[in-house]
Design a protein around this motif. Structure first.
Motif, PDB file in Angstrom:
ATOM      1  N   UNK A   1       0.849  -1.188   0.000  1.00 52.15           N
ATOM      2  CA  UNK A   1       0.000   0.000   0.000  1.00 52.15           C
ATOM      3  C   UNK A   1       0.885   1.238   0.000  1.00 52.15           C
ATOM      4  N   UNK A   2       0.677   2.081  -1.010  1.00 49.32           N
ATOM      5  CA  UNK A   2       1.403   3.350  -1.099  1.00 49.32           C
ATOM      6  C   UNK A   2       0.347   4.450  -1.186  1.00 49.32           C
ATOM      7  N   UNK A   3      -0.202   4.862  -0.035  1.00 47.11           N
ATOM      8  CA  UNK A   3      -1.242   5.900  -0.058  1.00 47.11           C
ATOM      9  C   UNK A   3      -0.716   7.206  -0.653  1.00 47.11           C
TER      10      UNK A   3
ATOM     11  N   UNK B   1       5.490   8.822   6.390  1.00 46.26           N
ATOM     12  CA  UNK B   1       5.293   7.474   6.920  1.00 46.26           C
ATOM     13  C   UNK B   1       3.962   7.381   7.660  1.00 46.26           C
ATOM     14  N   UNK B   2       3.664   6.189   8.149  1.00 43.72           N
ATOM     15  CA  UNK B   2       2.381   5.932   8.808  1.00 43.72           C
ATOM     16  C   UNK B   2       2.186   6.834  10.024  1.00 43.72           C
ATOM     17  N   UNK B   3       3.221   7.000  10.835  1.00 44.60           N
ATOM     18  CA  UNK B   3       3.068   7.833  12.027  1.00 44.60           C
ATOM     19  C   UNK B   3       2.758   9.285  11.662  1.00 44.60           C
ATOM     20  N   UNK B   4       3.426   9.808  10.641  1.00 40.54           N
ATOM     21  CA  UNK B   4       3.116  11.171  10.171  1.00 40.54           C
ATOM     22  C   UNK B   4       1.645  11.261   9.760  1.00 40.54           C
TER      23      UNK B   4
ATOM     24  N   UNK C   1      -6.909   5.000   4.302  1.00 40.30           N
ATOM     25  CA  UNK C   1      -6.064   5.308   3.139  1.00 40.30           C
ATOM     26  C   UNK C   1      -5.165   4.122   2.809  1.00 40.30           C
ATOM     27  N   UNK C   2      -4.696   3.415   3.835  1.00 44.17           N
ATOM     28  CA  UNK C   2      -3.854   2.233   3.610  1.00 44.17           C
ATOM     29  C   UNK C   2      -4.655   1.147   2.892  1.00 44.17           C
ATOM     30  N   UNK C   3      -5.856   0.886   3.371  1.00 48.61           N
ATOM     31  CA  UNK C   3      -6.679  -0.175   2.763  1.00 48.61           C
ATOM     32  C   UNK C   3      -7.100   0.203   1.342  1.00 48.61           C
ATOM     33  N   UNK C   4      -7.428   1.479   1.107  1.00 48.79           N
ATOM     34  CA  UNK C   4      -7.849   1.912  -0.231  1.00 48.79           C
ATOM     35  C   UNK C   4      -6.706   1.831  -1.244  1.00 48.79           C
ATOM     36  N   UNK C   5      -5.478   2.014  -0.784  1.00 49.39           N
ATOM     37  CA  UNK C   5      -4.326   2.000  -1.693  1.00 49.39           C
ATOM     38  C   UNK C   5      -3.682   0.612  -1.808  1.00 49.39           C
ATOM     39  N   UNK C   6      -4.251  -0.375  -1.150  1.00 53.48           N
ATOM     40  CA  UNK C   6      -3.697  -1.732  -1.130  1.00 53.48           C
ATOM     41  C   UNK C   6      -3.719  -2.342  -2.521  1.00 53.48           C
ATOM     42  N   UNK C   7      -2.575  -2.859  -2.949  1.00 53.92           N
ATOM     43  CA  UNK C   7      -2.462  -3.513  -4.254  1.00 53.92           C
ATOM     44  C   UNK C   7      -1.895  -4.912  -4.077  1.00 53.92           C
ATOM     45  N   UNK C   8      -2.424  -5.856  -4.834  1.00 52.75           N
ATOM     46  CA  UNK C   8      -1.901  -7.220  -4.824  1.00 52.75           C
ATOM     47  C   UNK C   8      -1.226  -7.561  -6.153  1.00 52.75           C
TER      48      UNK C   8
END
Length: 171
Positions: A120-122, A130-133, A146-153
């Motif tokens: 995932x590259x949101x 990064x995630x914390x930011x 945003x992580x789940x929406x940008x998830x690619x397999x």
């Protein structure tokens, strides 16, 4: 002499496994070097104790504070060792790697693809690397969305997103 470092402002995060202390990281907060003092066991993955048995996904990030902010796993590098990969796979969930949005993160993407994991590259704005930011700026739930929406397999789609990230980093 390491004793001089212990008087600097810091955050200490213990590393545990099976309720046993196995190491630590100490993040200095004064902007001087060294930034970290740590004792990390070989092949350690931070955050396994944050996981719940009924979760469908596990999110793998580079840094400890990224992992803490979303209850994910941290590999503490821009790659994943074979030992870490086995431990993460043994959780029995879909694995989603969220690299830092910098040059080091590009290497983590390559390793995730090699392992057959989702990436995932949101599309986060400037200043969110990064995630914390992202959690600081948007909150935990919005960041996870945003992580789940940008998830690619798909390997091809991951490579395209990686190229776009590489362009974004250079600008």
């Amino acid at each position: 002499n390491d004793s001089i470092h212990w008087v600097r402002p810091q955050v200490i995060v213990p590393f545990t496994y099976d309720n046993t202390l196995v190491g630590y990281t100490c993040r200095m907060l004064d902007g001087r070097t060294p930034k970290y003092i740590q004792d990390i066991p070989h092949g350690y993955v931070f955050g396994t104790e944050l996981q719940h048995d009924d979760w469908q996904y596990v999110i793998v990030v580079e840094g400890i504070f990224d992992a803490l902010s979303i209850a994910g796993l941290a590999v503490m590098h821009n790659t994943v060792s074979d030992q870490q990969a086995r431990l993460i796979r043994n959780l029995g969930r879909e694995i989603i790697v969220v690299p830092d949005q910098d040059k080091a993160g590009l290497e983590l993407i390559d390793r995730a693809v090699e392992l057959g994991w989702s990436v995932s590259i949101p599309n986060w704005p400037e200043g969110v690397k990064d995630v914390n930011d992202a959690v600081v700026k948007f909150g935990k739930v919005a960041t996870l969305l945003t992580i789940m929406q940008a998830r690619e397999t798909s390997k091809i789609k991951i490579e395209l997103r990686k190229k776009n990230l590489a362009k974004k980093i250079k600008t």
